[in-house]
Scaffold this motif. Sequence first.
Motif, mmCIF file in Angstrom:
data_model
loop_
_atom_site.group_PDB
_atom_site.id
_atom_site.type_symbol
_atom_site.label_atom_id
_atom_site.label_comp_id
_atom_site.label_asym_id
_atom_site.label_seq_id
_atom_site.Cartn_x
_atom_site.Cartn_y
_atom_site.Cartn_z
ATOM 1 N N LEU A 125 2.677 37.590 38.475
ATOM 2 C CA LEU A 125 2.361 38.311 37.243
ATOM 3 C C LEU A 125 3.645 38.779 36.576
ATOM 4 C CD1 LEU A 125 -0.389 39.181 35.901
ATOM 5 C CD2 LEU A 125 0.060 41.449 36.835
ATOM 6 N N TYR A 126 3.781 38.474 35.269
ATOM 7 C CA TYR A 126 4.957 38.860 34.490
ATOM 8 C C TYR A 126 4.507 39.615 33.237
ATOM 9 C CZ TYR A 126 7.284 35.186 37.235
ATOM 10 O OH TYR A 126 7.761 34.384 38.255
ATOM 11 N N SER A 127 5.259 40.579 32.818
ATOM 12 C CA SER A 127 4.973 41.265 31.550
ATOM 13 C C SER A 127 5.186 40.287 30.400
ATOM 14 C CB SER A 127 5.871 42.485 31.373
ATOM 15 O OG SER A 127 5.555 43.477 32.321
ATOM 16 N N ALA A 128 4.178 40.131 29.573
ATOM 17 C CA ALA A 128 4.268 39.186 28.461
ATOM 18 C C ALA A 128 4.911 39.804 27.229
ATOM 19 C CB ALA A 128 2.875 38.659 28.114
ATOM 20 N N THR A 129 5.030 41.113 27.180
ATOM 21 C CA THR A 129 5.604 41.791 26.022
ATOM 22 C C THR A 129 6.674 42.770 26.469
ATOM 23 O OG1 THR A 129 3.912 43.532 26.107
ATOM 24 C CG2 THR A 129 3.446 41.596 24.730
ATOM 25 N N GLU A 130 7.506 43.160 25.531
ATOM 26 C CA GLU A 130 8.526 44.179 25.777
ATOM 27 C C GLU A 130 8.738 44.976 24.501
ATOM 28 O OE1 GLU A 130 12.397 42.658 26.571
ATOM 29 O OE2 GLU A 130 12.170 40.934 25.236
ATOM 30 N N GLU A 131 8.918 46.260 24.662
ATOM 31 C CA GLU A 131 9.146 47.123 23.510
ATOM 32 C C GLU A 131 10.609 47.056 23.099
ATOM 33 O OE1 GLU A 131 7.842 51.046 24.296
ATOM 34 O OE2 GLU A 131 5.716 50.503 24.501
ATOM 35 N N LYS A 132 10.828 46.996 21.794
ATOM 36 C CA LYS A 132 12.182 46.894 21.258
ATOM 37 C C LYS A 132 12.677 48.231 20.690
ATOM 38 C CE LYS A 132 12.969 42.421 21.787
ATOM 39 N NZ LYS A 132 14.123 41.886 22.528
ATOM 40 N N ASP A 133 12.014 49.308 21.038
ATOM 41 C CA ASP A 133 12.450 50.608 20.544
ATOM 42 C C ASP A 133 13.853 50.921 21.054
ATOM 43 O OD1 ASP A 133 10.096 50.938 19.247
ATOM 44 O OD2 ASP A 133 9.186 52.232 20.764
ATOM 45 N N ILE A 134 14.639 51.568 20.218
ATOM 46 C CA ILE A 134 15.981 52.008 20.608
ATOM 47 C C ILE A 134 15.842 53.307 21.386
ATOM 48 C CG2 ILE A 134 18.233 52.750 19.761
ATOM 49 C CD1 ILE A 134 17.786 50.944 17.330
ATOM 50 N N ARG A 135 16.329 53.305 22.592
ATOM 51 C CA ARG A 135 16.166 54.462 23.474
ATOM 52 C C ARG A 135 17.456 55.292 23.502
ATOM 53 N NH1 ARG A 135 11.505 53.818 26.317
ATOM 54 N NH2 ARG A 135 10.625 51.708 26.405
ATOM 55 N N PHE A 136 17.277 56.590 23.640
ATOM 56 C CA PHE A 136 18.398 57.519 23.684
ATOM 57 C C PHE A 136 18.354 58.336 24.972
ATOM 58 C CE2 PHE A 136 17.520 56.794 19.178
ATOM 59 C CZ PHE A 136 18.779 56.485 18.689
ATOM 60 N N HIS A 137 19.522 58.846 25.364
ATOM 61 C CA HIS A 137 19.633 59.786 26.474
ATOM 62 C C HIS A 137 19.870 61.181 25.904
ATOM 63 C CE1 HIS A 137 19.748 56.568 29.414
ATOM 64 N NE2 HIS A 137 20.715 55.979 28.744
ATOM 65 N N GLN A 138 19.389 62.161 26.595
ATOM 66 C CA GLN A 138 19.708 63.538 26.219
ATOM 67 C C GLN A 138 21.090 63.881 26.771
ATOM 68 O OE1 GLN A 138 16.399 65.899 27.693
ATOM 69 N NE2 GLN A 138 15.421 65.855 25.686
ATOM 70 N N VAL A 139 21.978 64.318 25.881
ATOM 71 C CA VAL A 139 23.363 64.605 26.268
ATOM 72 C C VAL A 139 23.771 65.969 25.730
ATOM 73 C CG1 VAL A 139 24.004 62.156 26.340
ATOM 74 C CG2 VAL A 139 24.265 63.431 24.210
ATOM 75 N N HIS A 140 24.862 66.484 26.302
ATOM 76 C CA HIS A 140 25.446 67.732 25.820
ATOM 77 C C HIS A 140 26.167 67.450 24.511
ATOM 78 C CE1 HIS A 140 28.058 71.516 26.777
ATOM 79 N NE2 HIS A 140 27.113 71.732 25.874
ATOM 80 N N ARG A 141 25.837 68.225 23.456
ATOM 81 C CA ARG A 141 26.381 67.935 22.137
ATOM 82 C C ARG A 141 27.903 67.990 22.101
ATOM 83 N NH1 ARG A 141 23.923 68.239 17.205
ATOM 84 N NH2 ARG A 141 22.135 69.303 18.148
ATOM 85 N N THR A 142 28.521 68.883 22.858
ATOM 86 C CA THR A 142 29.970 69.094 22.756
ATOM 87 C C THR A 142 30.783 68.030 23.493
ATOM 88 O OG1 THR A 142 29.878 70.594 24.650
ATOM 89 C CG2 THR A 142 29.695 71.567 22.445
ATOM 90 N N ASP A 143 30.350 67.619 24.687
ATOM 91 C CA ASP A 143 31.150 66.670 25.460
ATOM 92 C C ASP A 143 30.424 65.373 25.811
ATOM 93 O OD1 ASP A 143 29.345 67.504 27.349
ATOM 94 O OD2 ASP A 143 30.770 68.728 28.463
ATOM 95 N N GLY A 144 29.146 65.207 25.389
ATOM 96 C CA GLY A 144 28.420 63.967 25.637
ATOM 97 C C GLY A 144 27.928 63.791 27.059
ATOM 98 N N GLY A 145 27.993 64.803 27.877
ATOM 99 C CA GLY A 145 27.529 64.692 29.262
ATOM 100 C C GLY A 145 26.020 64.550 29.337
ATOM 101 N N ARG A 146 25.539 63.682 30.252
ATOM 102 C CA ARG A 146 24.113 63.469 30.431
ATOM 103 C C ARG A 146 23.430 64.740 30.936
ATOM 104 N NH1 ARG A 146 22.437 58.163 31.605
ATOM 105 N NH2 ARG A 146 20.408 59.117 32.080
ATOM 106 N N ILE A 147 22.256 65.013 30.412
ATOM 107 C CA ILE A 147 21.457 66.154 30.844
ATOM 108 C C ILE A 147 20.573 65.708 32.010
ATOM 109 C CG2 ILE A 147 19.748 67.877 30.142
ATOM 110 C CD1 ILE A 147 22.476 68.145 28.782
ATOM 111 N N LYS A 148 20.642 66.430 33.125
ATOM 112 C CA LYS A 148 19.845 66.102 34.297
ATOM 113 C C LYS A 148 18.869 67.230 34.587
ATOM 114 C CE LYS A 148 23.435 63.257 36.461
ATOM 115 N NZ LYS A 148 24.255 63.019 37.676
ATOM 116 N N TYR A 149 17.779 66.848 35.204
ATOM 117 C CA TYR A 149 16.738 67.818 35.514
ATOM 118 C C TYR A 149 16.532 67.883 37.026
ATOM 119 C CZ TYR A 149 15.620 67.555 30.557
ATOM 120 O OH TYR A 149 15.693 67.595 29.181
ATOM 121 N N GLN A 150 16.273 69.062 37.498
ATOM 122 C CA GLN A 150 15.985 69.252 38.912
ATOM 123 C C GLN A 150 14.506 69.543 39.097
ATOM 124 O OE1 GLN A 150 18.654 72.442 40.076
ATOM 125 N NE2 GLN A 150 20.097 70.975 40.985
ATOM 126 N N ARG A 151 13.943 69.021 40.191
ATOM 127 C CA ARG A 151 12.545 69.271 40.518
ATOM 128 C C ARG A 151 12.475 70.568 41.320
ATOM 129 N NH1 ARG A 151 13.947 64.146 40.870
ATOM 130 N NH2 ARG A 151 14.711 64.491 42.998
#
Length: 339
Positions: free
Chosen positions: A20-46
């Motif tokens: 079984l293979y996915s027949a479609t794929e979304e072409k949306d442009i995805r973004f990461h949440q980053v720190h505005r001042t230095d561009g560091g990735r925002i991480k979440y803890q459980r």
Amino acid sequence: MRAIWKGAVSFGLVSIAVKLYSATEEKDIRFHQVHRTDGGRIKYQRTCSVDGAVVSYDDIAKGYDIGGGEMVILTDDDFADLPLSTSRAIDVLEFVPAEQIDPILFAKSYYLEPEGQAAKPYVLLRDALRDADRVAIVKIAIRQREQLASLRVRDDVLVLNTMMWPDEVRAPEFGFLDDDIETRPAELAMASSLIDSMAGTFKPEDFTDDYRAALQEVIDAKVEGREVVQPEETEEAAPAAIDLMAALKASVERARQARGEDPPSGTRDAPPPAKKASAAAPSAARKKAAPAAEATTNTTTAAKSTTAAAKKTTAKKTAAKKTTAKKTTPAAKAAKKSA
């Protein structure tokens, strides 16, 4: 493509191994949440909402809220006992005409590829579906969930479309459905004319995601350090029209112009129809015309009076002559003869 599932299609006593293979794929442009001042990735803890402790994946279980602050906790062992959690079969239930399936039920599409020596039974099922002009209704378990699906042929490949269960489709409950709304035959005819003027053949490649293209242009400009060229503004939608027939006629005309068609005969270069005077407020033109109309009426009346007087005078003269002729005596006639 990477296979996301392996199993077999159960077609009567025939088993067809497939991937079984996915027949479609979304072409949306995805973004990461980053720190505005230095561009560091925002991480979440459980973290636990009770004691605030950081929780690892090994200590996370699934809970079902039964209300009143009570929670039923299910572990991996509970899911392992379910009969379909590890099922690798696509069970064909029945074959139905494609038009009997409401498109609202379709969810996601997958390609099926034969695996190993299953190419011949795979092609057999494909050709049989095509000749019968039907689709197969099947059940499949993907990611520990049983799903209803259909099996059809597209580009010589079997395509599996997962479907919603009937109780997952919401019923439309809108107030206007209870209103007695009628359409006039003229409006329906004009709407049909609009549909005919906009009829075409669907070609998916003719349509593009303009927003995604503009967003990609902004990203590319940022990367290359150049200014962003603003795209041309699209025409705003026309406001809602009060006159439905006028809106339909204008829409038909616009559709014909977009297709490069000529307007209907008898309408080209035709003068616009005269506008009716408003009944709410009398126009100034009518007020100005009133004195002139009165003068014309007076003149006509005077002329009629003069003509009548002249007729009376003529009649009197004629009567006088007749009277004079009657009053002449025989003696007077004899005197005239002697003279």
